[in-house]
Structures are given as structure tokens and as C-alpha cells.
Enzyme design. Sequence first.
Site, PDB file in Angstrom:
ATOM      1  N   ARG A 113       0.850  -1.203   0.000  1.00  7.39           N
ATOM      2  CA  ARG A 113       0.000   0.000   0.000  1.00  7.39           C
ATOM      3  C   ARG A 113       0.873   1.236   0.000  1.00  7.39           C
ATOM      4  O   ARG A 113       0.991   1.944   0.992  1.00  7.39           O
ATOM      5  CB  ARG A 113      -0.931  -0.059   1.182  1.00  7.39           C
ATOM      6  CG  ARG A 113      -1.883  -1.194   0.960  1.00  7.39           C
ATOM      7  CD  ARG A 113      -3.111  -1.054   1.718  1.00  7.39           C
ATOM      8  NE  ARG A 113      -4.219  -1.506   0.916  1.00  7.39           N
ATOM      9  CZ  ARG A 113      -5.388  -1.810   1.399  1.00  7.39           C
ATOM     10  NH1 ARG A 113      -5.616  -1.667   2.672  1.00  7.39           N
ATOM     11  NH2 ARG A 113      -6.347  -2.209   0.602  1.00  7.39           N
TER      12      ARG A 113
ATOM     13  N   GLN B 255      -1.022   2.435  -5.951  1.00  5.38           N
ATOM     14  CA  GLN B 255      -2.461   2.577  -5.719  1.00  5.38           C
ATOM     15  C   GLN B 255      -3.297   2.149  -6.930  1.00  5.38           C
ATOM     16  O   GLN B 255      -4.330   1.528  -6.780  1.00  5.38           O
ATOM     17  CB  GLN B 255      -2.786   4.021  -5.340  1.00  5.38           C
ATOM     18  CG  GLN B 255      -2.928   4.169  -3.848  1.00  5.38           C
ATOM     19  CD  GLN B 255      -3.136   5.601  -3.414  1.00  5.38           C
ATOM     20  OE1 GLN B 255      -2.737   6.546  -4.085  1.00  5.38           O
ATOM     21  NE2 GLN B 255      -3.762   5.771  -2.281  1.00  5.38           N
TER      22      GLN B 255
ATOM     23  N   ASP C 267      -3.946  -1.658  -7.184  1.00  9.55           N
ATOM     24  CA  ASP C 267      -4.444  -2.290  -5.964  1.00  9.55           C
ATOM     25  C   ASP C 267      -5.825  -2.907  -6.177  1.00  9.55           C
ATOM     26  O   ASP C 267      -6.841  -2.221  -6.124  1.00  9.55           O
ATOM     27  CB  ASP C 267      -4.469  -1.215  -4.864  1.00  9.55           C
ATOM     28  CG  ASP C 267      -4.870  -1.766  -3.519  1.00  9.55           C
ATOM     29  OD1 ASP C 267      -5.223  -2.958  -3.434  1.00  9.55           O
ATOM     30  OD2 ASP C 267      -4.835  -1.007  -2.548  1.00  9.55           O
TER      31      ASP C 267
ATOM     32  N   SER D  38      -8.445  -2.561  -3.220  1.00  7.01           N
ATOM     33  CA  SER D  38      -9.202  -1.307  -3.161  1.00  7.01           C
ATOM     34  C   SER D  38     -10.284  -1.259  -4.235  1.00  7.01           C
ATOM     35  O   SER D  38     -11.429  -0.909  -3.954  1.00  7.01           O
ATOM     36  CB  SER D  38      -8.276  -0.108  -3.357  1.00  7.01           C
ATOM     37  OG  SER D  38      -7.417   0.018  -2.267  1.00  7.01           O
TER      38      SER D  38
ATOM     39  N   TYR E  61      -3.646  -1.277   7.682  1.00  2.66           N
ATOM     40  CA  TYR E  61      -4.331  -2.489   8.121  1.00  2.66           C
ATOM     41  C   TYR E  61      -4.491  -2.544   9.633  1.00  2.66           C
ATOM     42  O   TYR E  61      -3.659  -2.033  10.379  1.00  2.66           O
ATOM     43  CB  TYR E  61      -3.551  -3.729   7.671  1.00  2.66           C
ATOM     44  CG  TYR E  61      -3.637  -3.988   6.196  1.00  2.66           C
ATOM     45  CD1 TYR E  61      -4.862  -4.247   5.584  1.00  2.66           C
ATOM     46  CD2 TYR E  61      -2.496  -4.002   5.413  1.00  2.66           C
ATOM     47  CE1 TYR E  61      -4.934  -4.499   4.232  1.00  2.66           C
ATOM     48  CE2 TYR E  61      -2.557  -4.264   4.060  1.00  2.66           C
ATOM     49  CZ  TYR E  61      -3.784  -4.508   3.469  1.00  2.66           C
ATOM     50  OH  TYR E  61      -3.859  -4.765   2.132  1.00  2.66           O
TER      51      TYR E  61
HETATM   52  P1  NAD Z   1      -9.485  -4.128   5.364  1.00  2.01           P
HETATM   53  O1  NAD Z   1     -10.332  -4.664   4.275  1.00  2.01           O
HETATM   54  O2  NAD Z   1      -8.256  -4.877   5.744  1.00  2.01           O
HETATM   55  O3  NAD Z   1     -10.376  -3.997   6.687  1.00  2.01           O
HETATM   56  C1  NAD Z   1     -11.581  -3.266   6.657  1.00  2.01           C
HETATM   57  C2  NAD Z   1     -11.657  -2.374   7.880  1.00  2.01           C
HETATM   58  O4  NAD Z   1     -11.966  -3.151   9.033  1.00  2.01           O
HETATM   59  C3  NAD Z   1     -10.382  -1.605   8.209  1.00  2.01           C
HETATM   60  O5  NAD Z   1     -10.651  -0.221   8.237  1.00  2.01           O
HETATM   61  C4  NAD Z   1      -9.987  -2.143   9.580  1.00  2.01           C
HETATM   62  O6  NAD Z   1      -9.361  -1.161  10.379  1.00  2.01           O
HETATM   63  C5  NAD Z   1     -11.335  -2.545  10.132  1.00  2.01           C
HETATM   64  N1  NAD Z   1     -11.279  -3.477  11.265  1.00  2.01           N
HETATM   65  C6  NAD Z   1     -10.446  -4.520  11.485  1.00  2.01           C
HETATM   66  N2  NAD Z   1     -10.705  -5.110  12.653  1.00  2.01           N
HETATM   67  C7  NAD Z   1     -11.745  -4.427  13.208  1.00  2.01           C
HETATM   68  C8  NAD Z   1     -12.479  -4.570  14.416  1.00  2.01           C
HETATM   69  N3  NAD Z   1     -12.180  -5.507  15.307  1.00  2.01           N
HETATM   70  N4  NAD Z   1     -13.475  -3.691  14.662  1.00  2.01           N
HETATM   71  C9  NAD Z   1     -13.789  -2.715  13.773  1.00  2.01           C
HETATM   72  N5  NAD Z   1     -13.130  -2.541  12.607  1.00  2.01           N
HETATM   73  C10 NAD Z   1     -12.128  -3.382  12.329  1.00  2.01           C
HETATM   74  O7  NAD Z   1      -9.104  -2.614   5.084  1.00  2.01           O
HETATM   75  P2  NAD Z   1      -9.010  -1.888   3.658  1.00  2.01           P
HETATM   76  O8  NAD Z   1     -10.350  -1.576   3.160  1.00  2.01           O
HETATM   77  O9  NAD Z   1      -8.169  -2.721   2.809  1.00  2.01           O
HETATM   78  O10 NAD Z   1      -8.313  -0.495   3.943  1.00  2.01           O
HETATM   79  C11 NAD Z   1      -7.571  -0.193   5.064  1.00  2.01           C
HETATM   80  C12 NAD Z   1      -6.886   1.178   4.904  1.00  2.01           C
HETATM   81  O11 NAD Z   1      -5.847   1.146   3.931  1.00  2.01           O
HETATM   82  C13 NAD Z   1      -7.781   2.316   4.506  1.00  2.01           C
HETATM   83  O12 NAD Z   1      -7.526   3.397   5.368  1.00  2.01           O
HETATM   84  C14 NAD Z   1      -7.368   2.676   3.126  1.00  2.01           C
HETATM   85  O13 NAD Z   1      -7.557   4.026   2.820  1.00  2.01           O
HETATM   86  C15 NAD Z   1      -5.919   2.304   3.136  1.00  2.01           C
HETATM   87  N6  NAD Z   1      -5.444   2.037   1.768  1.00  2.01           N
HETATM   88  C16 NAD Z   1      -4.278   2.629   1.333  1.00  2.01           C
HETATM   89  C17 NAD Z   1      -3.817   2.370   0.047  1.00  2.01           C
HETATM   90  C18 NAD Z   1      -2.555   2.988  -0.483  1.00  2.01           C
HETATM   91  O14 NAD Z   1      -2.020   3.899   0.113  1.00  2.01           O
HETATM   92  N7  NAD Z   1      -2.031   2.472  -1.579  1.00  2.01           N
HETATM   93  C19 NAD Z   1      -4.517   1.521  -0.792  1.00  2.01           C
HETATM   94  C20 NAD Z   1      -5.691   0.934  -0.303  1.00  2.01           C
HETATM   95  C21 NAD Z   1      -6.140   1.201   0.994  1.00  2.01           C
END
Ligand code: NAD
Length: 373
Positions: A121, A126, A129, A132, A229
Site C-alpha cells: 500500500r 495505488q 491495488d 481497493s 491495516y
Molecule cells: P481491510 O479490508 O483490511 O479492513 C476493513 C476495515 O476493518 C479496516 O478499516 C480495519 O481497520 C477494520 N477493522 C479490522 N478489525 C476491526 C475490528 N475488530 N473492529 C472494527 N473494525 C475493524 O481494510 P481496507 O479496506 O483494505 O483499507 C484499510 C486502509 O488502507 C484504509 O484506510 C485505506 O484508505 C488504506 N489504503 C491505502 C492504500 C494505499 O495507500 N495504496 C490503498 C488501499 C487502501
Amino acid sequence: MKIGVLKETAEGERRVAATPETVRKFAGLGATVAVEAGAGTGANIADTAYADAGASVGSRAEVIADADVLLGVAGPTPASLNGVRKGAWLAASLNPFGERARVDEYALLGIEALAMEFMPRITRAQSMDILSSQSNLAGYKAVLDAASEYGKAFPMMMTAAGTVNAARVFVMGVGVAGLQAIATARRLGAQVSATDVRSATKEQIESLGAKAIFVEDVKGIEGEGAGGYATEMSDEYKAAQAALVSSHIAKQDIVITTALIPGRPAPRLISDAQIASMKPGSVIVDLAVEAGGNVEGAVAGQVVELHGVKLVGHRNVPSRLAADASALFARNLYNFLSAFWDKEAGKPVLDEEIGNAIRLTQGGKVVNERLLG
Ligand code: NAD
């Protein structure tokens, strides 16, 4: 340089890893593209559309023969790759932890298996990905699935016959899918609240016009968390979260859960007793159902009713929007291969940061650190 596009074989998989648009773009880089007949059917792309874009369309054996890179959405069974060239790349969503035995077989085939979900990430990755691009669509579709199971309307309506109340929607887990679920539920007119363990999401929730519901007494994960994460939370945090959810959930009409922890089973967020506290006719959509489930009693691939509450557990939600999901997935793959295209070599050459992160097998061995522990 030959790129082969495989027809998906997993049950219920409607997506495809290339579109006529990306076929044209690969041709522009100097590659030839071979597409397995019928690969685009589930996403409403006819073989003739691929042929018009310059691809050859043929049998699986023809697509695999001499291919330098094979593209898939889900990981193909190793047996179905009979005849693949040693050293050929396989780029797809390979579910490396869930399909660990398969990774050994990819190694035995002598291919370089590249797990697109291990893409780091970092800013420059991006556009590559797949997590996403697919989660975003899943978050949107989860709200529509909830709306279609819910026997009431989402927006408040003031009519001559009286007022219809706005639905209350609670989103648990505010990553990519959760943010899109919040935005979609808001667009439909619901009153939305949301929670996460990562403190950075609080501001994101509020910026979408939803209410942030957070555990106050026990510290969650500071900021974004490592690589965006979450990790597994302490027992103390879990207890505080359970108490918070118990007091909030009974007032909700719709709950969408999206919480995942990479490489681990999904955290359990809603218990049977909490479901029993909800009003009959309420709907819970568990987007994590295939990763073990956030909701007690949710069943992958089914809509079940418990205490009068519908638990929606559709598998492979992005595939339910196959055309858009394919278009974005295909662009992720194109963005990936083209970013590393070496003009002189006429093929992609990976760098260490991304190559080592996504490469599972090479030279007959499993090489990925996350799998070797
Ligand atoms: P994910 O699919 O791994 O998890 C979904 C969400 O569940 C996350 O926000 C996580 O914090 C939450 N979660 C985990 N355990 C939990 C619990 N016990 N109770 C409540 N919530 C819980 O996450 P994702 O959708 O892949 O994205 C995570 C982050 O990564 C986001 O902030 C996103 O913006 C970021 N991201 C960055 C990039 C990049 O910079 N290239 C790309 C994609 C996503």
C-alpha cells in the site's frame, strides 16, 4: 511477449481479468494477447469484442501455450495450467493464505505466481491495488443488497399519508468498502453511523456526514495502522467494543460489517445475543463472511433469518457487479504490467519492492516471506 487471459473456473465467478480496453493497451506496448473463449461472458463481453480489440480467442490450451504472462481474477487450479511454460508469470488474486497448498503446486509447475492482493500500500501502487478497486464496489453493493432485503424505505419521506422514517445504518469497519458503504447509504437518505479500530477513520466517517461511534475507554489503533491495516485487538478492547455495540445496535435497522485482518480470520463483531436485541425486519450484511465472518450465524452464500433479522452472506460480492469489477480489475493488472514495462526487453521487469512483495513462487520454490513466516 504473449499475454494469456484465462476464463475463470471458480463457482459463481463472473469477472474477467482483461477487457477489450486493456487488450488494446497491451497491444500498444507490443504484446500479443490471447483470450480463452467465453472468458468475458459473465461480464457481458463477447469473444468478438476481444477479437475486435486485436486479441486471438481460443481454447485454454491455446491460451496457455507459450504464454509469458497469464492473467486471472481468482487463482486457477494448478491442474488446469497443464502445458504452461516454466518461468511464465501468473498474475491474479491468489488467496495465498487460504489456498496455501496451491502455492506449493504453482512452485512445482515452475511458474512465477504473483499475488495481486499482496501489492504494497504505497502511493505508486495505488492504481494496481485490486483490494481497493474491488472492495469499493463491494461496499456499494452491500448497501443495495441490504436495501433489497429490507422491507422499508431508506430515506425519510413526508407524504400526505404520513411520514416514513429514515433507516438507521451502522457500518462496522471503515476501510475502502466501509467508506463506500457509508457514502452509498447516505446517498440513499439513511441516517448513518460507523465504527473502526483505527483512529484515523473517525475524521473520514465525519467527513462523509456520518456519526463516528468509537470505543473511548480503551485505546484502539493509532492513526492509519501499519500499512492501513488493522491487527487483532486485546481482550480488553474487544470487551469494550462489545459493550459499545450492544448499546448501539438495538436501535439500528441495517448493519454492514466489513472488518478484516490480513492473514487472520475476520474478527467477530456481532453476537447472537446482539442480533436478538435488534428489531424484527432488520438486515445485517456480512462482507467478511468468507473470511470467517464478523457476524455470528451468518452463512457464506446464503441469506438466513435469525431472531427475525436477515443475515446476508453473499459470496464474492464484487462479482455481483461483474462488468464494473472486471473493468477495474483489468485496469489494475494493466497498470501493474505497464508500470514495469521494459521497452528494450519488450516485457515487464519487476523491481524489488513490489516484486518481492507479490511474488509467491520462483525457480520451483515458494519464495514469499509472508508465506515462509
Ligand atoms: P481491510 O479490508 O483490511 O479492513 C476493513 C476495515 O476493518 C479496516 O478499516 C480495519 O481497520 C477494520 N477493522 C479490522 N478489525 C476491526 C475490528 N475488530 N473492529 C472494527 N473494525 C475493524 O481494510 P481496507 O479496506 O483494505 O483499507 C484499510 C486502509 O488502507 C484504509 O484506510 C485505506 O484508505 C488504506 N489504503 C491505502 C492504500 C494505499 O495507500 N495504496 C490503498 C488501499 C487502501
